[in-house]
Scaffold this motif. Sequence first.
Motif, PDB file in Angstrom:
ATOM      1  N   LEU A 272      -8.578  -0.668 -13.468  1.00 65.48           N
ATOM      2  CA  LEU A 272      -8.469  -0.264 -12.119  1.00 65.48           C
ATOM      3  C   LEU A 272      -7.860   1.407 -11.988  1.00 65.48           C
ATOM      4  CD1 LEU A 272      -7.415  -3.389 -10.216  1.00 65.48           C
ATOM      5  CD2 LEU A 272      -9.555  -2.311 -10.184  1.00 65.48           C
ATOM      6  N   ALA A 273      -6.739   1.382 -12.996  1.00 66.03           N
ATOM      7  CA  ALA A 273      -6.212   2.854 -13.148  1.00 66.03           C
ATOM      8  C   ALA A 273      -7.047   3.780 -13.781  1.00 66.03           C
ATOM      9  CB  ALA A 273      -4.940   2.745 -14.064  1.00 66.03           C
ATOM     10  N   ARG A 274      -8.018   3.388 -14.559  1.00 67.34           N
ATOM     11  CA  ARG A 274      -9.023   4.452 -15.161  1.00 67.34           C
ATOM     12  C   ARG A 274      -9.683   4.977 -13.928  1.00 67.34           C
ATOM     13  NH1 ARG A 274      -8.615   1.052 -19.782  1.00 67.34           N
ATOM     14  NH2 ARG A 274     -10.226  -0.110 -19.184  1.00 67.34           N
ATOM     15  N   ARG A 275     -10.207   4.103 -12.941  1.00 69.13           N
ATOM     16  CA  ARG A 275     -11.264   4.567 -11.936  1.00 69.13           C
ATOM     17  C   ARG A 275     -10.299   5.050 -10.714  1.00 69.13           C
ATOM     18  NH1 ARG A 275     -12.730   1.365 -15.482  1.00 69.13           N
ATOM     19  NH2 ARG A 275     -15.095   1.053 -15.894  1.00 69.13           N
ATOM     20  N   LEU A 276      -9.204   4.863 -10.466  1.00 73.56           N
ATOM     21  CA  LEU A 276      -8.334   4.993  -9.223  1.00 73.56           C
ATOM     22  C   LEU A 276      -7.439   6.066  -9.392  1.00 73.56           C
ATOM     23  CD1 LEU A 276      -8.063   1.636  -7.659  1.00 73.56           C
ATOM     24  CD2 LEU A 276      -9.781   3.581  -7.274  1.00 73.56           C
ATOM     25  N   ALA A 277      -6.635   6.346 -10.624  1.00 75.45           N
ATOM     26  CA  ALA A 277      -5.596   7.248 -11.042  1.00 75.45           C
ATOM     27  C   ALA A 277      -6.381   8.704 -10.823  1.00 75.45           C
ATOM     28  CB  ALA A 277      -4.844   7.338 -12.311  1.00 75.45           C
ATOM     29  N   THR A 278      -5.441   9.636 -10.248  1.00 74.12           N
ATOM     30  CA  THR A 278      -6.115  11.058 -10.225  1.00 74.12           C
ATOM     31  C   THR A 278      -5.407  11.971 -10.861  1.00 74.12           C
ATOM     32  OG1 THR A 278      -4.827  11.248  -8.026  1.00 74.12           O
ATOM     33  CG2 THR A 278      -7.054  10.291  -7.935  1.00 74.12           C
ATOM     34  N   TYR A 279      -5.926  13.360 -10.860  1.00 73.26           N
ATOM     35  CA  TYR A 279      -5.207  14.336 -11.591  1.00 73.26           C
ATOM     36  C   TYR A 279      -4.939  15.468 -10.801  1.00 73.26           C
ATOM     37  CZ  TYR A 279      -6.534  11.784 -15.891  1.00 73.26           C
ATOM     38  OH  TYR A 279      -6.832  10.846 -16.773  1.00 73.26           O
ATOM     39  N   ALA A 280      -3.941  16.145 -10.913  1.00 72.54           N
ATOM     40  CA  ALA A 280      -3.782  17.408  -9.921  1.00 72.54           C
ATOM     41  C   ALA A 280      -4.770  18.431 -10.262  1.00 72.54           C
ATOM     42  CB  ALA A 280      -2.042  17.844 -10.431  1.00 72.54           C
ATOM     43  N   ASP A 281      -5.407  18.567 -11.321  1.00 67.71           N
ATOM     44  CA  ASP A 281      -6.098  19.877 -11.342  1.00 67.71           C
ATOM     45  C   ASP A 281      -7.536  19.415 -10.922  1.00 67.71           C
ATOM     46  OD1 ASP A 281      -6.807  18.098 -13.349  1.00 67.71           O
ATOM     47  OD2 ASP A 281      -6.637  19.559 -15.167  1.00 67.71           O
ATOM     48  N   SER A 282      -7.679  18.268 -10.426  1.00 70.45           N
ATOM     49  CA  SER A 282      -9.017  17.689  -9.984  1.00 70.45           C
ATOM     50  C   SER A 282      -9.021  17.944  -8.446  1.00 70.45           C
ATOM     51  CB  SER A 282      -9.317  16.518 -10.444  1.00 70.45           C
ATOM     52  OG  SER A 282      -8.309  15.480  -9.786  1.00 70.45           O
ATOM     53  N   ALA A 283      -8.332  18.427  -7.764  1.00 69.26           N
ATOM     54  CA  ALA A 283      -8.064  18.620  -6.165  1.00 69.26           C
ATOM     55  C   ALA A 283      -9.124  19.460  -5.693  1.00 69.26           C
ATOM     56  CB  ALA A 283      -6.755  19.019  -5.707  1.00 69.26           C
ATOM     57  N   GLY A 284     -10.132  18.890  -4.832  1.00 70.41           N
ATOM     58  CA  GLY A 284     -10.934  19.901  -4.427  1.00 70.41           C
ATOM     59  C   GLY A 284     -11.320  19.382  -2.856  1.00 70.41           C
ATOM     60  N   SER A 285     -12.047  20.296  -2.266  1.00 66.69           N
ATOM     61  CA  SER A 285     -12.364  20.012  -0.634  1.00 66.69           C
ATOM     62  C   SER A 285     -13.606  19.219  -0.460  1.00 66.69           C
ATOM     63  CB  SER A 285     -12.424  21.236  -0.013  1.00 66.69           C
ATOM     64  OG  SER A 285     -12.732  20.941   1.435  1.00 66.69           O
ATOM     65  N   LEU A 286     -13.677  18.229   0.228  1.00 65.61           N
ATOM     66  CA  LEU A 286     -14.476  17.310   0.703  1.00 65.61           C
ATOM     67  C   LEU A 286     -14.998  17.282   2.197  1.00 65.61           C
ATOM     68  CD1 LEU A 286     -14.360  14.489  -2.033  1.00 65.61           C
ATOM     69  CD2 LEU A 286     -15.788  16.430  -2.118  1.00 65.61           C
ATOM     70  N   LEU A 287     -16.355  17.372   2.482  1.00 66.73           N
ATOM     71  CA  LEU A 287     -16.500  17.369   3.903  1.00 66.73           C
ATOM     72  C   LEU A 287     -17.029  15.938   3.970  1.00 66.73           C
ATOM     73  CD1 LEU A 287     -16.556  19.198   6.630  1.00 66.73           C
ATOM     74  CD2 LEU A 287     -19.138  19.461   6.202  1.00 66.73           C
ATOM     75  N   LEU A 288     -16.295  15.095   4.997  1.00 62.91           N
ATOM     76  CA  LEU A 288     -16.579  13.973   5.364  1.00 62.91           C
ATOM     77  C   LEU A 288     -17.027  13.441   6.696  1.00 62.91           C
ATOM     78  CD1 LEU A 288     -16.444  10.408   4.974  1.00 62.91           C
ATOM     79  CD2 LEU A 288     -14.107  10.786   5.172  1.00 62.91           C
ATOM     80  N   ARG A 289     -18.314  13.007   7.170  1.00 61.36           N
ATOM     81  CA  ARG A 289     -18.548  13.153   8.431  1.00 61.36           C
ATOM     82  C   ARG A 289     -18.656  11.370   8.783  1.00 61.36           C
ATOM     83  NH1 ARG A 289     -24.759  14.912   9.511  1.00 61.36           N
ATOM     84  NH2 ARG A 289     -23.592  16.904   9.536  1.00 61.36           N
ATOM     85  N   VAL A 290     -17.753  11.189  10.093  1.00 63.70           N
ATOM     86  CA  VAL A 290     -17.939   9.807  10.416  1.00 63.70           C
ATOM     87  C   VAL A 290     -18.425   9.642  11.882  1.00 63.70           C
ATOM     88  CG1 VAL A 290     -16.168   7.805  10.890  1.00 63.70           C
ATOM     89  CG2 VAL A 290     -15.352   9.655   9.370  1.00 63.70           C
ATOM     90  N   THR A 291     -19.307   8.895  11.927  1.00 64.21           N
ATOM     91  CA  THR A 291     -20.115   8.923  13.378  1.00 64.21           C
ATOM     92  C   THR A 291     -19.505   7.661  13.924  1.00 64.21           C
ATOM     93  OG1 THR A 291     -21.795   7.521  12.373  1.00 64.21           O
ATOM     94  CG2 THR A 291     -22.187   9.831  12.273  1.00 64.21           C
ATOM     95  N   GLY A 292     -19.723   7.402  15.424  1.00 67.03           N
ATOM     96  CA  GLY A 292     -19.186   6.343  15.715  1.00 67.03           C
ATOM     97  C   GLY A 292     -17.649   6.366  16.435  1.00 67.03           C
TER      98      GLY A 292
END
Length: 374
Positions: A272-292
């Motif tokens: 699970l860590a291999r899939r969920l742990a994150t790295y500081a240099d990987s930070a980026g902006s994502l646009l998430l649309r939520v309806t309802g």
Amino acid sequence: MNTHRAKITLGLSGGYHRQALARQILLVALLAFGIGLTDGDARATSVSGLYGAVVNLDNGASAPSRDNFDEALSWVLVKVTGFSEAESAAARARLFPNSSSLVQRYSLLPDEQVQIDFDPVAVRKVLDGAGMPVWGSDRPLVAVWLAVDSGGGQRYILSGGSGGGSSSQDDAEDDLRVAVEDIADSRGLPIVLPLVDAQDLSRVSFSDLWGDFRDPVVQASQRYGAEAVLIGRARSMSLDAQGVRWTLVAGGEQAAWQGNVLSGPAEAAAFLARRLATYADSAGSLLLRVTGVDDMDKYGQLVSYFRSLNIVESTGVSRVDGDSVEFELVVRGDAKRLATALNGSRLIVPVKEPLTADGSGRLPDMVYAWPASQ
């Protein structure tokens, strides 16, 4: 203003209602992101104590030694990164040559033990600087179903409650239970053992577990709010006996391996860590649309939830259109990592819809919806 509890009832309908709601959300967004917003309860499992560990004092010592600090920090690094390799003295010494300088507090415990807690910010800063992964405190709850066939008709499913008996069988089950829980805790992996009561046994049999029939086990685990399922098959209650067959089911992914009883939670944590742990240099902006998002209560819950995710470094609102809100999230990772984190919430669900750009011409990276049943 506690926006996640403020529900606006406008008493309007149609387009005017949607326009008014959009204006209200934009106004609250400006206030919330200007002065801060109180976090609500997230639906993911939050693990405490990741930056602390209990170790044995040196014989006759009244205070922890440098070796005690080093050992405790090694265990902390395993929990925070998810990898057992971080436990090694060489790995710890390379990153933290003076572990005592990071100690926030320590508390002497009975039986010549000591609880040592380290500064989370300082530890994460070193790990980020070294390009190491950091696994946040929001982690999937894992249901552990361990079937034991020790011969002579001795078959049982390990339950989460003490046997309460005085037989050697009860004692062995209690020892096995404690060992499984302790190894999971040492890896920072939240687990739940089933009750193995009438309700469980009406859905899952020993044969299901032994034969690796996963569907009924996954369905039965929903009772416990589990987001992943770990199934083990052992022929002995000995902790050192090899040949225990383990299967992990986590969302759409599965893994299988053999080892001893303790390798189940340990390897599951690493997976699970291999899939969920994150790295500081990987930070980026994502646009998430939520309806309802048709009232302020839902909007407040979303903002609180996004802010509770360790993978999300900052949250903003880029556009509101009727009941559709677009959030700009700075994320440690990519859209796949964010989707994995969001899948454990049950608050919003992914949807497929024709994509339309915002005012700047940017398309959303991800589209989710507030379920109509909520």
